[in-house]
Design a protein around this motif. Sequence first.
Motif, mmCIF file in Angstrom:
data_model
loop_
_atom_site.group_PDB
_atom_site.id
_atom_site.type_symbol
_atom_site.label_atom_id
_atom_site.label_comp_id
_atom_site.label_asym_id
_atom_site.label_seq_id
_atom_site.Cartn_x
_atom_site.Cartn_y
_atom_site.Cartn_z
ATOM 1 N N PRO A 59 0.830 -1.199 0.000
ATOM 2 C CA PRO A 59 0.000 0.000 0.000
ATOM 3 C C PRO A 59 0.873 1.260 0.000
ATOM 4 O O PRO A 59 2.064 1.203 0.320
ATOM 5 C CB PRO A 59 -0.819 -0.117 1.285
ATOM 6 N N ALA A 60 0.282 2.372 -0.333
ATOM 7 C CA ALA A 60 1.026 3.627 -0.483
ATOM 8 C C ALA A 60 1.777 4.015 0.785
ATOM 9 O O ALA A 60 2.927 4.453 0.720
ATOM 10 C CB ALA A 60 0.076 4.742 -0.904
ATOM 11 N N TRP A 61 1.146 3.835 1.946
ATOM 12 C CA TRP A 61 1.818 4.251 3.184
ATOM 13 C C TRP A 61 3.050 3.388 3.453
ATOM 14 O O TRP A 61 4.049 3.877 3.994
ATOM 15 C CB TRP A 61 0.855 4.220 4.376
ATOM 16 N N LEU A 62 3.022 2.123 3.049
ATOM 17 C CA LEU A 62 4.178 1.252 3.234
ATOM 18 C C LEU A 62 5.275 1.589 2.225
ATOM 19 O O LEU A 62 6.463 1.567 2.558
ATOM 20 C CB LEU A 62 3.750 -0.211 3.109
ATOM 21 N N ASP A 63 4.883 1.953 1.014
ATOM 22 C CA ASP A 63 5.864 2.381 0.017
ATOM 23 C C ASP A 63 6.586 3.646 0.463
ATOM 24 O O ASP A 63 7.761 3.843 0.148
ATOM 25 C CB ASP A 63 5.194 2.608 -1.335
ATOM 26 N N GLU A 64 5.892 4.499 1.200
ATOM 27 C CA GLU A 64 6.544 5.705 1.727
ATOM 28 C C GLU A 64 7.639 5.337 2.730
ATOM 29 O O GLU A 64 8.642 6.028 2.832
ATOM 30 C CB GLU A 64 5.521 6.635 2.369
ATOM 31 N N HIS A 65 7.459 4.239 3.456
ATOM 32 C CA HIS A 65 8.522 3.768 4.358
ATOM 33 C C HIS A 65 9.745 3.358 3.552
ATOM 34 O O HIS A 65 10.880 3.696 3.914
ATOM 35 C CB HIS A 65 8.045 2.599 5.225
ATOM 36 N N TYR A 66 9.535 2.629 2.465
ATOM 37 C CA TYR A 66 10.670 2.216 1.645
ATOM 38 C C TYR A 66 11.359 3.433 1.021
ATOM 39 O O TYR A 66 12.586 3.486 0.952
ATOM 40 C CB TYR A 66 10.229 1.222 0.569
ATOM 41 N N ARG A 67 10.576 4.397 0.583
ATOM 42 C CA ARG A 67 11.161 5.636 0.055
ATOM 43 C C ARG A 67 11.992 6.327 1.136
ATOM 44 O O ARG A 67 13.108 6.792 0.874
ATOM 45 C CB ARG A 67 10.042 6.557 -0.429
#
Length: 128
Positions: A59-67
């Motif tokens: 999900p988008a919020w998890l992708d922000e963690h990877y970013r």
Amino acid sequence: MSSDSDVSPQPQPSGQPPQQVDTTMPLVVYGLYIAGFFTGGVTTIVGVIIAYVYQGKGPAWLDEHYRYQVRTFWIGFLYSVIALILIFVLIGFPLVVLLAVWIIVRCVIGFKALQEKTAPRNPGSWLW
């Protein structure tokens, strides 16, 4: 009368049913970044590779963690090169300590946001 087993999960505002999101890998990456203090930075390289591999697969919020993790690696790398160059004029020693504090704070912010199942507050930041 309906039993608890008859109750279906409420849809999320986006219309999708709620899903369990596995936060294990981002937690591992934050842990690898912290372990980098004891391994000479080797685990941070493993961590950033994991972040690149898993980016875009959740999900988008998890992708922000990877970013946030990828940026932490590259900005930290830049800061460490600057600090190592400045060691020759003795300014680099306090900068290395500040870099360590910066990495720890970013990892703690990430851990906290993962526990709350939200994105880090400002993943594009150069500071916190």
